[in-house]
Design an enzyme around this catalytic site. Structure first.
Site, PDB file in Angstrom:
ATOM      1  N   PRO A   1       0.800  -1.231   0.000  1.00  0.00           N
ATOM      2  CA  PRO A   1       0.000   0.000   0.000  1.00  0.00           C
ATOM      3  C   PRO A   1       0.830   1.278   0.000  1.00  0.00           C
ATOM      4  O   PRO A   1       1.693   1.465   0.858  1.00  0.00           O
ATOM      5  CB  PRO A   1      -0.780  -0.114   1.321  1.00  0.00           C
ATOM      6  CG  PRO A   1       0.107  -0.928   2.220  1.00  0.00           C
ATOM      7  CD  PRO A   1       0.820  -1.891   1.322  1.00  0.00           C
TER       8      PRO A   1
ATOM      9  N   ASP B   1      -1.978   2.733   2.619  1.00  0.00           N
ATOM     10  CA  ASP B   1      -1.466   2.895   3.969  1.00  0.00           C
ATOM     11  C   ASP B   1      -1.956   4.251   4.461  1.00  0.00           C
ATOM     12  O   ASP B   1      -1.524   5.288   3.953  1.00  0.00           O
ATOM     13  CB  ASP B   1       0.070   2.865   3.923  1.00  0.00           C
ATOM     14  CG  ASP B   1       0.661   2.233   5.159  1.00  0.00           C
ATOM     15  OD1 ASP B   1      -0.035   2.186   6.180  1.00  0.00           O
ATOM     16  OD2 ASP B   1       1.823   1.806   5.099  1.00  0.00           O
TER      17      ASP B   1
ATOM     18  N   TRP C   1       4.652   0.671   9.931  1.00  0.00           N
ATOM     19  CA  TRP C   1       5.224  -0.468   9.206  1.00  0.00           C
ATOM     20  C   TRP C   1       4.676  -1.791   9.741  1.00  0.00           C
ATOM     21  O   TRP C   1       4.624  -2.783   9.016  1.00  0.00           O
ATOM     22  CB  TRP C   1       6.742  -0.446   9.299  1.00  0.00           C
ATOM     23  CG  TRP C   1       7.326   0.656   8.492  1.00  0.00           C
ATOM     24  CD1 TRP C   1       7.677   1.903   8.915  1.00  0.00           C
ATOM     25  CD2 TRP C   1       7.588   0.630   7.085  1.00  0.00           C
ATOM     26  NE1 TRP C   1       8.146   2.656   7.865  1.00  0.00           N
ATOM     27  CE2 TRP C   1       8.103   1.904   6.730  1.00  0.00           C
ATOM     28  CE3 TRP C   1       7.435  -0.327   6.092  1.00  0.00           C
ATOM     29  CZ2 TRP C   1       8.477   2.233   5.437  1.00  0.00           C
ATOM     30  CZ3 TRP C   1       7.803  -0.004   4.796  1.00  0.00           C
ATOM     31  CH2 TRP C   1       8.320   1.255   4.474  1.00  0.00           C
TER      32      TRP C   1
ATOM     33  N   GLN D   1      12.293  -1.578  -0.047  1.00  0.00           N
ATOM     34  CA  GLN D   1      11.440  -2.395   0.817  1.00  0.00           C
ATOM     35  C   GLN D   1      12.135  -3.650   1.338  1.00  0.00           C
ATOM     36  O   GLN D   1      11.537  -4.417   2.088  1.00  0.00           O
ATOM     37  CB  GLN D   1      10.149  -2.765   0.080  1.00  0.00           C
ATOM     38  CG  GLN D   1       9.294  -1.569  -0.288  1.00  0.00           C
ATOM     39  CD  GLN D   1       9.001  -0.655   0.891  1.00  0.00           C
ATOM     40  OE1 GLN D   1       8.728  -1.108   2.000  1.00  0.00           O
ATOM     41  NE2 GLN D   1       9.082   0.652   0.666  1.00  0.00           N
TER      42      GLN D   1
ATOM     43  N   TRP E   1       8.792  -3.151   3.876  1.00  0.00           N
ATOM     44  CA  TRP E   1       7.612  -4.020   3.833  1.00  0.00           C
ATOM     45  C   TRP E   1       7.949  -5.496   3.634  1.00  0.00           C
ATOM     46  O   TRP E   1       7.314  -6.366   4.224  1.00  0.00           O
ATOM     47  CB  TRP E   1       6.688  -3.516   2.725  1.00  0.00           C
ATOM     48  CG  TRP E   1       5.318  -4.106   2.728  1.00  0.00           C
ATOM     49  CD1 TRP E   1       4.424  -4.120   3.752  1.00  0.00           C
ATOM     50  CD2 TRP E   1       4.673  -4.771   1.635  1.00  0.00           C
ATOM     51  NE1 TRP E   1       3.255  -4.734   3.369  1.00  0.00           N
ATOM     52  CE2 TRP E   1       3.381  -5.132   2.069  1.00  0.00           C
ATOM     53  CE3 TRP E   1       5.049  -5.055   0.331  1.00  0.00           C
ATOM     54  CZ2 TRP E   1       2.477  -5.790   1.240  1.00  0.00           C
ATOM     55  CZ3 TRP E   1       4.138  -5.707  -0.496  1.00  0.00           C
ATOM     56  CH2 TRP E   1       2.877  -6.074  -0.038  1.00  0.00           C
TER      57      TRP E   1
ATOM     58  N   LYS F   1      19.114  11.440  -8.666  1.00  0.00           N
ATOM     59  CA  LYS F   1      17.835  11.186  -8.021  1.00  0.00           C
ATOM     60  C   LYS F   1      16.886  12.353  -8.281  1.00  0.00           C
ATOM     61  O   LYS F   1      17.295  13.504  -8.322  1.00  0.00           O
ATOM     62  CB  LYS F   1      18.048  11.013  -6.514  1.00  0.00           C
ATOM     63  CG  LYS F   1      16.819  10.578  -5.747  1.00  0.00           C
ATOM     64  CD  LYS F   1      17.149  10.394  -4.277  1.00  0.00           C
ATOM     65  CE  LYS F   1      15.901  10.043  -3.481  1.00  0.00           C
ATOM     66  NZ  LYS F   1      16.198   9.902  -2.048  1.00  0.00           N
TER      67      LYS F   1
ATOM     68  N   LYS G   1      12.939  18.005  -6.119  1.00  0.00           N
ATOM     69  CA  LYS G   1      12.298  19.285  -6.439  1.00  0.00           C
ATOM     70  C   LYS G   1      13.304  20.422  -6.411  1.00  0.00           C
ATOM     71  O   LYS G   1      13.211  21.370  -7.187  1.00  0.00           O
ATOM     72  CB  LYS G   1      11.164  19.554  -5.446  1.00  0.00           C
ATOM     73  CG  LYS G   1       9.952  18.663  -5.666  1.00  0.00           C
ATOM     74  CD  LYS G   1       8.847  18.980  -4.680  1.00  0.00           C
ATOM     75  CE  LYS G   1       7.643  18.055  -4.911  1.00  0.00           C
ATOM     76  NZ  LYS G   1       6.579  18.291  -3.916  1.00  0.00           N
TER      77      LYS G   1
END
Length: 916
Positions: free
Chosen positions: A56, A95, A533, A563, A567, A600, A603
């Site tokens: 999620p 989530d 988590w 992850q 997760w 990467k 902004k």
């Protein structure tokens, strides 16, 4: 006579221009109105299951490019598995609790945690999360992603929250849960503990200081009366007030170095580096001995009224620092464990805001980071600062507010990852029971599992599920009671997790409940919430195990490579602890999105690309094709130049569909299909070759190598079809009689190609594939292409001998095309049909190709071909004999021989005559 009107020119409404941004919403509407996803579910009912469990995303903003990449990859797999005949439901999830939502909402409200009540904030947070669930759902659907969007799983749904409480209770019952005072990563701004998965490492400038700690004991092996100091190095001066020990390695040699009127103790192997870094002038090494000889030696703190002693630890090294390590058990994981070994207090004189408490009187009320220069000044005043400098190093930061973290000992709830050999069982499952894609992922997660500390489960925040623990007010006993868990689960399932904070403790515990330790009847509730988590980590129980349409364990988890410590790991630990098996059979990980320079997305740099903007300007299929063209096992690059290349690839694919559709306007596969035995040789060759393409693309889909599948598809379309087969077919399609066997043979192949090429691209280009599907006439029984089946390799169409023959012809063709281009450059000819090709062959090839002159003329797109024997293969170009036919543009000696049609060749006058 205008002979062009007699040509079989393509007629189709399939547009050349895609106009995807305008057309895709219409196709979305078609899928929705016709309930295509529901029809897929119904059609696949009872088929073998394939369960891809959705990790999620946070419901706290618009989707970003990484989330688009992730969901598109999942959708490609789901669509492929569905077309392969699997029952492959997709239940998207969100989530909804925790710091990600809380942080964004506090920013929007422009207040902090202390300016709003818990329940008022929870109400706002729920509405905020629902808003972004709805927003993201539409953004994901716009990408052509199929799923149970009308009923996703949300971690804030009462049924899900009840499962969170149930799993916590189960783990507590099995002895995995404990409360302890130990150092954790602490965010001063968010004022909460963080787990390993919530930490980012960024470069930061800090102090790098060498500090002297005065030896108090008399050392019998040292004859000098000069003052003696242990020299330590640290980049966190603010932890010095909590120093309770100095660690040495028992097997490392330590030198006693006389400098002026004092003696410094430091690692022998560190001496030259420390001298270089600090500018120290070595006078004399008095003696050297092993660290084990110094265990228990007492020393005094530079500015605190405290004496401590030397400890021994195997983690000490001499590659950085001095080999004498400053130990603060309240501010470091290794320090903490060493403190337990030597029975030291877990001393952390820092409050939730990151300010020193009254236990450090000189700096009370001062933020730890602001205290660094003050501590340096204090050390300098007391003559304990040996050297001060600056260092750039990787330092932990909060994943949400981006602030630097501290290690701070606080009382938290933890999951013991070594209880009942959980860590060992998890690592065995990683190695033996799960397939990792790419394979090196297994090594990565094993490494992270081997090094991870116990899991900090508690958070000092508002928005989440309360930790279901009560405390006896009489004796302080902490209770995770099975009956309370069951009763609380029922309450939460009915009313949601707010009940823990709304209701009094007496309304939650069973009537007459007593403390099992002292018999007390007064209790209070735990105030902390459970780690977000943990919430997502138990989705295997809350979703996969509960949903009737799914099956446990999931076949696939698919997320970004971060992850491995998130997760994937939290799901693995909770599943093995509760159920004794991993929650997944396969795990696929993808890299991060970077710009064309490999930087990467940021902004601040200005290189962020919005997926919604790509969809608005170019279409979702372009975004999906970009995802499929990239090797996701590495970091994935994107830029305007890369997207322009994707558009070119898409254009070639679309033009192929346009050619196929344009030449099937008068073809009915039921009526006009030609059997394989009656086909032209080149048609049989393409069909045979295409069966290998089907096999190769299918194998790459099975291996999740979508970039390879697209590469094979694109090369076939570009090189085998557009540059060869389509090119040579034009003469037959446009100039042969409409119902001739030769033309119908070509159309039979085109129909086969069209249907199956469209299916092969459907998981990747769902909008374009559905658009093409609408135009296909004849044997199309399915309402949507996604109700159709995946193409199967047809062995009856495979002819290896014919493929070998045509591969030789293709080699000859390459040489012919080169010679034709040379003739064009020399202005001997203007177009290939003005040429006659003379090819010399050795005997072995002559026997293979003798009698195939017409077929070769078609393959080379020239007017005449002559074969003759030679020692080696050679190609000559001559001007074709005869005159140009006004209808087919071929040159022929027979043009002008027919009185009725003097401008036509012998083939064309027969076609015209047959039309009357």
């Amino acid at each position: 006579m205008d002979y062009s009107k007699t040509l079989n020119l393509p007629r189709t409404k399939f547009p050349m221009r895609a106009n995807l941004p305008q057309k895709e919403p219409q196709i979305l509407k078609f899928w929705e109105e016709r309930k295509i996803y529901q029809k897929i579910r119904e059609k696949r009912k009872g088929s073998p299951k394939y369960v891809l469990h959705d990790g999620p995303p946070y419901a706290n903003g618009d989707i970003h490019l990484g989330q688009a990449l992730n969901k598109i990859l999942k959708d490609i797999i789901i669509k492929y598995k569905t077309m392969q005949g699997f029952d492959a439901p997709f239940i998207p999830g969100w989530d909804c609790h925790g710091l990600p939502v809380e942080h964004q909402l506090f920013k929007k409200l422009k207040i902090d945690k202390n300016e709003i009540s818990r329940l008022e904030f929870r109400g706002k947070a729920k509405r905020y999360a629902y808003h972004f669930v709805a927003k993201q759902r539409e953004e994901f659907k716009r990408l052509g992603i199929f799923g149970r969007w009308e009923n996703p799983y949300l971690t804030m749904d009462p049924a899900y929250e009840a499962e969170i409480i149930g799993v916590f209770g189960e783990l507590a019952k099995k002895g995995y849960i404990y409360r302890g005072l130990k150092p954790v990563h602490w965010c001063l701004k968010c004022q909460t503990a963080l787990a390993e998965a919530e930490i980012e490492y960024k470069e930061r400038e800090d102090f790098s200081i060498y500090v002297k700690f005065a030896v108090k004991d008399n050392l019998p092996f040292l004859s000098s009366n000069l003052p003696v100091y242990f020299l330590i190095w640290t980049t966190t001066p603010w932890t010095l007030p909590a120093n309770l020990g100095i660690a040495l390695h028992p097997e490392v040699s330590y030198s006693f170095v006389q400098m002026n009127e004092e003696i410094l103790i430091l690692g022998k192997d560190s001496l030259s580096r420390v001298r270089e870094e600090t500018g120290m002038k070595e006078e004399k090494v008095l003696l050297t001995l092993k660290g084990e000889k110094l265990e228990g030696v007492k020393y005094t703190h530079p500015f605190m009224d405290r004496e401590s002693r030397v400890l021994l630890a195997d983690f000490v090294d001499t590659e950085e620092g001095t080999g004498c390590v400053h130990i603060a058990p309240g501010h470091g994981e290794e320090d903490y464990l060493l403190g337990l070994k030597y029975n030291l207090p877990i001393f952390s004189p820092v409050n939730d805001e990151g300010k020193f408490t009254s236990e450090v009187k000189d700096f009370e009320g001062i933020s730890v980071f602001k205290s660094n220069p003050l501590i340096l000044r204090k050390l300098e005043e007391e003559n304990y600062l040996f050297h001060a400098g600056k260092i750039y190093h990787s330092y932990p930061h909060c994943w949400r507010c981006k602030s630097p973290l501290i290690f701070r000992a606080t009382s938290q709830w933890f999951m013991n990852v070594d209880k009942h050999d959980l860590r060992k069982r998890a690592m065995e499952a990683v190695a033996q029971k799960v397939r990792w894609i790419p394979s090196q992922s297994a090594t990565r997660i094993k490494s992270m599992l081997s090094e991870r500390p116990d899991w900090c489960l508690s958070r000092q925040r508002y928005w989440g599920v309360g930790i279901p623990v009560i405390y006896c007010q009489n004796c302080g006993e902490m209770l995770v009671d099975e009956k309370i868990i069951k009763q609380l689960q029922n309450l939460v399932r009915e009313e949601g997790s707010d009940v823990w904070f709304k209701k009094k403790v007496e309304e939650i515990i069973p009537p007459g409940f007593k403390c099992p330790r002292c018999g007390g009847s007064k209790f209070r509730k735990e105030e902390d919430i459970v780690d977000v988590w943990f919430e997502s980590g138990v989705s295997h129980q809350a979703v996969v195990a509960q949903e009737k349409s799914l099956g446990y364990p999931a076949d696939l988890y698919l997320e970004g490579s971060d992850q491995h410590r998130g997760w994937f790991q939290t799901s693995l630990l909770t599943s093995i602890a509760c159920r004794g098996e991993p929650p997944y059979r396969e795990v696929l990980t993808h890299g991060f999105i970077v710009d064309s320079q490999g930087k990467k997305m940021s902004k601040s740099i200005g290189n962020v690309i919005d997926p919604q903007q790509i969809v608005k300007e170019k279409g979702a299929d372009i975004l999906r094709l970009w995802v499929s063209l990239e090797d996701y096992t590495q970091d994935i690059r994107i830029s305007e130049e890369i997207l322009n290349y994707v558009v070119e690839v898409y254009r070639r694919i679309r033009n192929a569909y346009r050619f196929l559709l344009g030449n099937l306007y008068d073809f009915d596969p039921l009526r006009d299909r030609v059997s394989i035995r009656e086909m032209r040789e080149v048609d049989r060759y393409i069909l045979s070759y295409f069966q290998t393409i089907i096999r190769q693309i299918t194998a790459n889909f099975e291996a999740f190598k979508f970039h390879e599948a697209v590469r094979i598809f694109h090369n076939f379309v570009k090189n085998k079809l557009s540059s060869f087969y389509f090119d040579i077919l034009k003469d037959r399609l446009y100039t042969f009689p409409a119902k001739s066997k030769e033309r119908r043979s070509a159309q039979t192949v085109l129909y086969h190609l069209l249907v199956n090429l469209t299916k092969l691209m459907a998981p990747i280009l769902p909008f374009t594939s559905e658009e093409v599907w609408k135009y296909i006439q004849g044997l199309r029984l399915e309402e949507s292409i996604f109700l159709a089946s995946w193409p199967k390799r047809d062995e009856k169409l495979v002819d290896r001998e014919l493929e070998d023959k045509w591969e030789r012809i293709m080699e000859i063709r390459d040489k012919v095309l080169k010679k034709l281009e040379e003739a064009r450059q020399a202005k001997d000819i203007a177009a290939s049909l003005e040429a006659k090709i003379i090819v010399s062959f050795p005997n072995s090839l002559i026997s293979l190709l003798r009698g195939s002159e017409d077929m070769l003329r078609e393959a080379f797109i020239v007017s005449q071909v002559e074969l003759k024997e030679g020692k080696k293969m050679e190609v000559e170009v001559e001007r074709a004999k005869g005159r140009k036919c006004e209808r087919c543009w071929n040159y022929s000696p027979y043009v002008g021989k027919n009185e009725d049609h003097p401008a036509l060749c012998e083939r064309c006058w027969k076609v015209i005559s047959s039309k009357g």
